[in-house]
Design a protein around this motif. Structure first.
Motif, mmCIF file in Angstrom:
data_model
loop_
_atom_site.group_PDB
_atom_site.id
_atom_site.type_symbol
_atom_site.label_atom_id
_atom_site.label_comp_id
_atom_site.label_asym_id
_atom_site.label_seq_id
_atom_site.Cartn_x
_atom_site.Cartn_y
_atom_site.Cartn_z
ATOM 1 N N GLU A 135 -10.354 0.078 7.262
ATOM 2 C CA GLU A 135 -10.807 -0.704 6.441
ATOM 3 C C GLU A 135 -9.596 -1.360 5.516
ATOM 4 O O GLU A 135 -9.558 -2.496 5.021
ATOM 5 C CB GLU A 135 -11.692 0.026 5.355
ATOM 6 C CG GLU A 135 -11.053 1.024 4.313
ATOM 7 C CD GLU A 135 -10.640 2.335 5.131
ATOM 8 O OE1 GLU A 135 -10.296 3.345 4.384
ATOM 9 O OE2 GLU A 135 -11.083 2.545 6.431
ATOM 10 N N ALA A 136 -8.509 -0.505 5.701
ATOM 11 C CA ALA A 136 -7.324 -0.820 4.846
ATOM 12 C C ALA A 136 -6.468 -2.048 5.490
ATOM 13 O O ALA A 136 -5.792 -2.964 4.936
ATOM 14 C CB ALA A 136 -6.243 0.116 4.596
ATOM 15 N N HIS A 166 0.780 -1.030 -0.055
ATOM 16 C CA HIS A 166 0.035 -0.005 -0.119
ATOM 17 C C HIS A 166 0.832 1.371 -0.169
ATOM 18 O O HIS A 166 0.643 2.173 -0.735
ATOM 19 C CB HIS A 166 -0.992 -0.128 1.356
ATOM 20 C CG HIS A 166 -1.904 1.265 1.278
ATOM 21 N ND1 HIS A 166 -2.982 1.331 0.675
ATOM 22 C CD2 HIS A 166 -1.855 2.093 2.242
ATOM 23 C CE1 HIS A 166 -3.483 2.633 0.758
ATOM 24 N NE2 HIS A 166 -2.841 2.966 2.023
ATOM 25 N N GLU A 179 -7.367 -9.826 5.836
ATOM 26 C CA GLU A 179 -8.167 -10.672 5.043
ATOM 27 C C GLU A 179 -7.230 -11.474 4.006
ATOM 28 O O GLU A 179 -7.236 -12.837 3.756
ATOM 29 C CB GLU A 179 -9.514 -10.203 4.339
ATOM 30 C CG GLU A 179 -10.707 -10.024 5.582
ATOM 31 C CD GLU A 179 -11.703 -8.850 4.915
ATOM 32 O OE1 GLU A 179 -11.553 -8.470 3.825
ATOM 33 O OE2 GLU A 179 -12.673 -8.846 5.698
ATOM 34 N N THR A 180 -6.600 -10.764 3.307
ATOM 35 C CA THR A 180 -5.541 -11.230 2.356
ATOM 36 C C THR A 180 -4.528 -12.097 2.478
ATOM 37 O O THR A 180 -4.199 -13.239 2.296
ATOM 38 C CB THR A 180 -4.732 -9.895 1.652
ATOM 39 O OG1 THR A 180 -5.686 -9.066 0.881
ATOM 40 C CG2 THR A 180 -3.870 -10.361 0.469
ATOM 41 N N ARG A 232 -8.158 -4.069 7.615
ATOM 42 C CA ARG A 232 -9.118 -5.285 7.362
ATOM 43 C C ARG A 232 -8.763 -5.818 6.167
ATOM 44 O O ARG A 232 -8.752 -7.288 6.109
ATOM 45 C CB ARG A 232 -10.418 -4.769 7.800
ATOM 46 C CG ARG A 232 -11.298 -5.958 7.490
ATOM 47 C CD ARG A 232 -12.912 -5.821 8.044
ATOM 48 N NE ARG A 232 -12.850 -5.546 9.385
ATOM 49 C CZ ARG A 232 -13.166 -6.603 10.285
ATOM 50 N NH1 ARG A 232 -13.127 -7.796 9.592
ATOM 51 N NH2 ARG A 232 -13.189 -6.143 11.428
ATOM 52 N N ARG A 233 -8.850 -5.289 5.140
ATOM 53 C CA ARG A 233 -8.603 -5.758 3.998
ATOM 54 C C ARG A 233 -7.119 -6.664 3.770
ATOM 55 O O ARG A 233 -7.131 -7.849 3.281
ATOM 56 C CB ARG A 233 -8.426 -4.884 2.818
ATOM 57 C CG ARG A 233 -9.991 -4.440 2.324
ATOM 58 C CD ARG A 233 -9.777 -3.569 0.942
ATOM 59 N NE ARG A 233 -9.071 -2.656 0.918
ATOM 60 C CZ ARG A 233 -9.368 -1.073 1.328
ATOM 61 N NH1 ARG A 233 -10.489 -1.008 1.560
ATOM 62 N NH2 ARG A 233 -8.398 -0.266 1.158
ATOM 63 N N SER A 234 -6.146 -6.144 4.333
ATOM 64 C CA SER A 234 -4.758 -6.619 4.421
ATOM 65 C C SER A 234 -4.774 -8.067 5.161
ATOM 66 O O SER A 234 -4.520 -8.824 4.939
ATOM 67 C CB SER A 234 -3.925 -5.756 5.112
ATOM 68 O OG SER A 234 -2.633 -6.295 5.475
ATOM 69 N N ARG A 287 -7.531 4.453 8.949
ATOM 70 C CA ARG A 287 -7.811 3.643 7.713
ATOM 71 C C ARG A 287 -7.921 2.054 8.029
ATOM 72 O O ARG A 287 -7.285 1.297 7.541
ATOM 73 C CB ARG A 287 -6.719 3.852 6.600
ATOM 74 C CG ARG A 287 -6.429 5.106 6.012
ATOM 75 C CD ARG A 287 -7.559 5.262 4.949
ATOM 76 N NE ARG A 287 -7.941 4.132 3.861
ATOM 77 C CZ ARG A 287 -6.953 4.292 3.040
ATOM 78 N NH1 ARG A 287 -6.132 5.226 2.795
ATOM 79 N NH2 ARG A 287 -7.101 3.112 1.923
#
Length: 322
Positions: A267-268, A131, A274-275, A270-272, A265
């Protein structure tokens, strides 16, 4: 319940009997099963970490366990759910109450130990390299402290992203750990880091967890247009940045702190996570845990970090393994 707490900054942390409060609105109670230790825990014990709570507080930034109860209006989880939580504190205890927004479900096949070990180390490296630094395939990544908690994950993720990885660590044993994670080139801490990296073509991205003289050498080994990530200063000296060198070489220094991203951030993050959990399920990443100790030996685990006798992560297990 038992919790490993800091009662005052001038006294050692110790196991203490405390009451676990009921969860409030938007919160979840979690029976904890594992907690990953971090260098930040050592700083919090001294009151020198940027997000240190006021004493008394329970150490443990990242943990995993089973949801046991939900506060009023809390949605998205149910009792019995297996979860990981980057709570910032509270993980070194038999149970805890956390903001449900900080919970993430973990796959049934993932152990609590791996879930507790992954969040900060892998989350820091993934967000910082992908990111922030926008590491590209074919670039050269220099990782200092490459056998430590975050450094080792930077080696692993850097290779997954297609980079050539130069790993710096102290001693053959730690360098072998970095090599097993995918490092292409190894530099012992006793070598001249700048000249060695320059001889290898220089660094396009620098990921430094040590600071001090190591940061200075890594900084001077950077190629024009490089991106540099000071993610910590385990060596004790905060990195200093000569702005004139930034101008001449068109360098970019990117400050990165995962806890800060959780605030502005989320949400960033959480996305990380999950990835990363998906990569774990695919067998693409696997946490390196050098020591697993029970809660009553938490002080010993922190000593392993302090003396740099661990590689990868030290994980504290709590109660049942399932």
């Amino acid at each position: 319940m038992q919790a490993f707490q800091v009662q005052a900054f001038d006294r050692p942390a110790s196991l203490t009997e405390i009451q676990c409060p009921p969860p409030g609105p938007g919160e979840a109670a979690v029976a904890l099963r594992a907690c990953g230790l971090n260098f930040a825990d050592l700083l919090m014990m001294k009151g020198s970490y940027q997000d240190t709570p006021a004493p008394p507080f329970t150490l443990g930034l990242e943990a995993a366990g089973v949801v046991t109860d939900l506060g009023a209006g809390t949605q998205g989880f149910a009792p019995g759910d297996r979860v990981a939580v980057f709570g910032g504190s509270g993980g070194l205890a038999e149970a805890g109450v956390f903001d449900a927004a900080r919970l993430i479900r973990i796959p049934d096949a993932m152990s609590f130990e791996h879930a507790a070990a992954m969040q900060i180390a892998y989350g820091t490296s993934h967000l910082a390299l992908d990111h922030c630094a926008r590491l590209q395939p074919g670039e050269t990544l220099l990782v200092t402290g490459a056998a430590g908690g975050v450094g080792l994950t930077a080696v692993e993720i850097g290779k997954l992203m297609g980079a050539t990885v130069i790993a710096q660590a102290r001693g053959r044993e730690k360098l072998e750990v970095a090599a097993a994670a995918g490092a292409d080139h190894l530099v012992d801490a006793g070598e001249d880091l700048r000249s060695t990296v320059k001889a290898l073509g220089g660094a396009d991205v620098v990921y430094d967890a040590i600071g001090g003289d190591v940061w200075k050498a890594a900084f001077r080994s950077a190629n024009p247009g490089a991106r540099l990530l000071p993610v910590g200063f385990a060596g004790g000296d905060v990195p200093q940045i000569p702005a004139n060198h930034l101008l001449v070489k068109n360098l970019t220094v990117i400050g990165f702190y995962l806890g800060g991203y959780m605030k502005f951030r989320p949400e960033a993050v959480r996305r990380s996570f999950e990835t990363l959990f998906a990569w774990h399920g695919e067998g693409r990443i696997k946490p390196h845990i050098s020591h697993t100790l029970p809660l009553e030996r938490a002080a010993e685990g922190l000593d392993l970090l302090r003396s740099r006798k661990s590689t990868g992560k030290v994980v504290i297990t709590i109660g049942s393994s399932r």
